[in-house]
Motif scaffolding. Structure first.
Motif, PDB file in Angstrom:
ATOM      1  N   ALA A   1       0.834  -1.199   0.000  1.00 18.11           N
ATOM      2  CA  ALA A   1       0.000   0.000   0.000  1.00 18.11           C
ATOM      3  C   ALA A   1       0.872   1.253   0.000  1.00 18.11           C
ATOM      4  N   THR A   2       0.478   2.247  -0.775  1.00 19.47           N
ATOM      5  CA  THR A   2       1.156   3.540  -0.707  1.00 19.47           C
ATOM      6  C   THR A   2       0.641   4.267   0.526  1.00 19.47           C
ATOM      7  N   LEU A   3       1.249   5.394   0.850  1.00 20.75           N
ATOM      8  CA  LEU A   3       0.835   6.149   2.038  1.00 20.75           C
ATOM      9  C   LEU A   3      -0.656   6.480   1.970  1.00 20.75           C
ATOM     10  N   MET A   4      -1.093   6.892   0.779  1.00 17.64           N
ATOM     11  CA  MET A   4      -2.498   7.275   0.600  1.00 17.64           C
ATOM     12  C   MET A   4      -3.409   6.062   0.777  1.00 17.64           C
TER      13      MET A   4
ATOM     14  N   ASP B   1      17.667   0.075   0.068  1.00 16.79           N
ATOM     15  CA  ASP B   1      16.840   1.279   0.115  1.00 16.79           C
ATOM     16  C   ASP B   1      15.518   1.128  -0.632  1.00 16.79           C
ATOM     17  N   VAL B   2      15.153  -0.120  -0.930  1.00 19.86           N
ATOM     18  CA  VAL B   2      13.895  -0.370  -1.638  1.00 19.86           C
ATOM     19  C   VAL B   2      12.758  -0.365  -0.615  1.00 19.86           C
ATOM     20  N   SER B   3      11.584   0.151  -1.001  1.00 19.55           N
ATOM     21  CA  SER B   3      10.456   0.200  -0.069  1.00 19.55           C
ATOM     22  C   SER B   3       9.978  -1.230   0.230  1.00 19.55           C
ATOM     23  N   PRO B   4       9.386  -1.438   1.427  1.00 20.09           N
ATOM     24  CA  PRO B   4       8.981  -2.790   1.828  1.00 20.09           C
ATOM     25  C   PRO B   4       8.118  -3.475   0.767  1.00 20.09           C
ATOM     26  N   ALA B   5       7.240  -2.695   0.152  1.00 20.06           N
ATOM     27  CA  ALA B   5       6.300  -3.280  -0.799  1.00 20.06           C
ATOM     28  C   ALA B   5       7.013  -3.877  -2.016  1.00 20.06           C
ATOM     29  N   LYS B   6       8.142  -3.297  -2.376  1.00 22.48           N
ATOM     30  CA  LYS B   6       8.803  -3.714  -3.614  1.00 22.48           C
ATOM     31  C   LYS B   6       9.920  -4.719  -3.371  1.00 22.48           C
ATOM     32  N   ARG B   7      10.008  -5.254  -2.149  1.00 22.23           N
ATOM     33  CA  ARG B   7      11.102  -6.184  -1.857  1.00 22.23           C
ATOM     34  C   ARG B   7      10.735  -7.623  -2.167  1.00 22.23           C
ATOM     35  N   ASP B   8       9.444  -7.857  -2.429  1.00 18.26           N
ATOM     36  CA  ASP B   8       9.004  -9.219  -2.699  1.00 18.26           C
ATOM     37  C   ASP B   8       9.152 -10.120  -1.476  1.00 18.26           C
TER      38      ASP B   8
END
Lengths: 277, 367
Positions: free
Chosen positions: A180-183, B69-76
């Protein structure tokens, strides 16, 4: 000697009576106002006060004739809802950052915000009046919306902050892990979970805006005047008309009372976090 | 494929170093358990891998890709939280489909994946319920289901069983083990419970004070602990420790004189000890025997005993006040204060130098 069961029953009775006494005490002024509004001016002035009289709706009709109740009511509605919506729009992100990204200064900031409520409004009346005049906003609904938003903001942020504080971080982190993005995190997870708290905050904001008199009396005259200004206009140089004053007060209170009554359930429902522990 | 590499990872909060430089190599399909006492940094390490905390320095790589530095969502990666962290306002089905919906996956595909996960986890009858209508074990399974449907490269578990009661914990432990076999996925699991670590792991990482104490298979760690911390942390009841002195050092081993009053020769090779050095001898409860046969005899006083039915844990105190635990058959219970004589099996003793580091390679049988 009383048995345990008897003494418990007695306790319940005493507490019950006490609660009723307080409730009646709180309700009495409203009851008296309603009663007076149904009297003629002569009955309203009578001493001792008359409990038995012929009720009349004349006062209400006169108010509509003389002042146009609905114009004031509409101003109250737009100003209250406008200030509440604007306030929520600012308070939710503010509370979010304070609740979930707490820093060393968060507590201080919150206290400072609240401390602005301790300032006597009359202390800043002149500068605000002059500012409103400069911007050509005297007697406009916009100026009241802005002022109400600002004076209620500390309370809104505090309330939403405490509701958000109860939400386990894990749930938001789970949403973040889920992509989920922040929004999306706010709109699809945080706000639905805290809707009970947000609703009570909105309700409180509406009530506070609806009842506010100081700024509405000082910054509006006819165009943007809400119901509080209408009430005040009835304590006029022509003398006091108790019955009419009561009638207009009743009309001013009624919408918010009814609104509060309806949303009572939402207020007391509270939050339940079934997913946690 | 899912190889996770961690290079010299550090994390500090407000100037306090929580993770003090960790290097770790996790291979595809491994079940890795981070274990350690509370405050050792195991959860922080997992959160750094998940991307929920920012790394202070160091690098994390997944299949050769730098994800520091990858966001949690994009780490798989998918994570199962200790509190389950289900979305309370969504049904079980919605909870499980949330990530896929966000990613804009095909509706039929989503439904198929949820059915499959629900079948694996026996959640089919619960799909339309809200989390608050579920028991703890069911919620835990939903949390796992939510991770499974995403088909992540690595599963992360943060103390997932600690909110369950004892019986359910044992059951879920078995289910997790089975799930790992079925999914053939890479899993990283954090726990403070060394039994979970021993039973679930292919590889155990023992952490203490933000550092790795030892990495290895459960049996390696059990039989060859690298230091006093690992020796004392793994195994129930704990390993007993006796203080002493190296009295004679040879190429084939080392003779130890215990303060408790006996002498024994330990066949440890490659020792760096000198005669006269203080040492600590470690012995597991199952390697203490009653009787007077053997090369080191101790006379001890029985303290309290714990009877478990199959075994009895008998706590004893040596003449100089050191405490040991002995595991004996369930049908024998010494009286409190009774004098017993014990023998130590030299082949199963562990030797540690004055810094707490294991001395040489213990020449013992792992079988």
């Amino acid at each position: 000697m009383l048995t345990l069961k008897q003494s418990r029953r007695l306790n319940t009775l005493v507490v019950g009576l006490f609660a009723w006494a307080i409730a009646l005490l709180l309700f009495f002024p409203i009851f008296w106002m309603l009663l007076t509004s149904l009297k003629t001016e002569i009955d309203a002035f009578a001493t001792p006060p008359q409990l038995i009289f012929t009720p009349t709706l004349e006062n209400y009709l006169q108010i509509q004739d003389r002042s146009g109740y609905f114009k004031y009511a509409w101003n109250s509605v737009t100003i209250s809802f406008g200030a509440t919506a604007l306030g929520m729009l600012i308070a939710i992100p503010a509370a979010y950052s304070m609740a979930f990204y707490e820093t060393k200064r968060t507590k201080g900031t919150l206290l400072w915000m609240l401390s602005t409520k301790m300032l006597p409004p009359v202390g800043v009346l002149v500068p605000i009046y002059l500012l409103a005049k400069q911007f050509g906003m005297l007697d406009s609904r916009a100026v009241l919306i802005i002022i109400y938003t600002l004076i209620n903001l500390p309370i809104l942020v505090w309330m939403i902050y405490t509701y958000f504080k109860d939400i386990p971080r894990d749930i938001l982190e789970a949403a973040r892990m889920d992509g989920a993005t922040l929004m999306q995190e706010m709109v699809r997870v945080l706000l639905p979970i805290s809707k009970g708290g947000l609703a009570s905050t909105m309700l409180l904001s509406l009530i506070l805006c609806w009842n506010e008199a100081f700024w509405s009396l000082n910054l509006t005259s006819s165009n943007a005047a809400p119901l509080t200004a209408l009430i005040a206009s009835y304590s006029s140089p022509e003398g006091l008309f108790w019955a009419k004053l009561s009638a207009v007060s009743t009309l001013a209170c009624a919408p918010i009372l009814i609104f509060g009554w309806i949303s009572q359930k939402q207020l007391v429902r509270g939050l339940s976090f079934g997913a946690v522990k | 494929m899912a190889d996770l590499k961690v290079h010299n990872l550090k994390k500090s909060f407000d100037g306090n170093d929580i993770i003090k430089g960790i290097d770790l190599d996790i291979r595809d399909r491994e079940f890795v358990v981070f274990v350690g006492p509370s405050g050792c940094g195991k959860s922080t390490l997992l959160r750094l891998i998940a991307g929920l905390e920012e790394v202070s320095s160091g690098r994390i790589e997944l299949d050769g890709r730098d994800i520091t530095d990858v966001s949690p969502a994009k780490r798989d990666l998918a994570m199962v939280f200790q509190t389950y962290a289900l979305y309370p306002h969504m049904t079980v089905r919605k909870n499980m489909s949330f990530a896929l919906d966000l990613a804009g996956a095909d509706k039929q595909e989503v439904a198929r994946k949820i059915e499959a996960a629900a079948r694996t986890l026996e959640l089919e009858p619960l799909l339309e319920r809200k989390p608050r209508q579920l028991s703890g074990g069911q919620r835990q399974r939903v949390a796992i289901g939510r991770a499974i449907v995403r088909n992540p490269k690595v599963f992360l578990f943060d103390e997932p069983l600690s909110n369950l009661d004892a019986a359910l914990r044992v059951q879920m432990r078995l289910e997790l083990s089975r799930l790992h076999q079925e999914l053939q996925a890479t899993m990283i699991y954090v726990t403070h419970d060394q039994v979970e670590a021993m039973t679930l792991a292919d590889k155990v990482v023992v952490l203490n004070g933000g550092r790795i104490e030892q990495v290895g298979s459960p049996m390696e760690l059990y039989h060859n602990p690298a230091n006093l911390f690992v020796a004392g942390f793994l195994g129930t009841p704990k390993m007993g420790f006796l203080k002493g002195r190296a009295s004679r050092v040879e190429a084939s081993g080392c003779e130890v004189e215990l303060d408790a009053g006996c002498r024994l020769f330990l066949p440890v090779s490659g020792t760096t000890l000198n005669a006269g050095d203080p040492v600590t001898l470690g012995i597991r409860p199952e390697h203490l025997n009653r009787g007077s046969e053997g090369n080191c005899q101790l006379t001890v006083k029985a303290d309290v005993s714990e009877r478990l039915g199959s075994d009895t844990y008998c706590h004893v105190v040596t003449g100089n006040g050191e405490q040991l635990t002995m595991r004996i058959r369930g049908d024998f219970t010494p009286r409190y204060g009774e004098s017993l004589s014990l023998t130590l099996e030299a082949a199963h003793c562990h030797l540690f130098d004055s810094n707490g580091v294991a001395v040489g390679q213990s020449l013992q049988l792992a079988a």
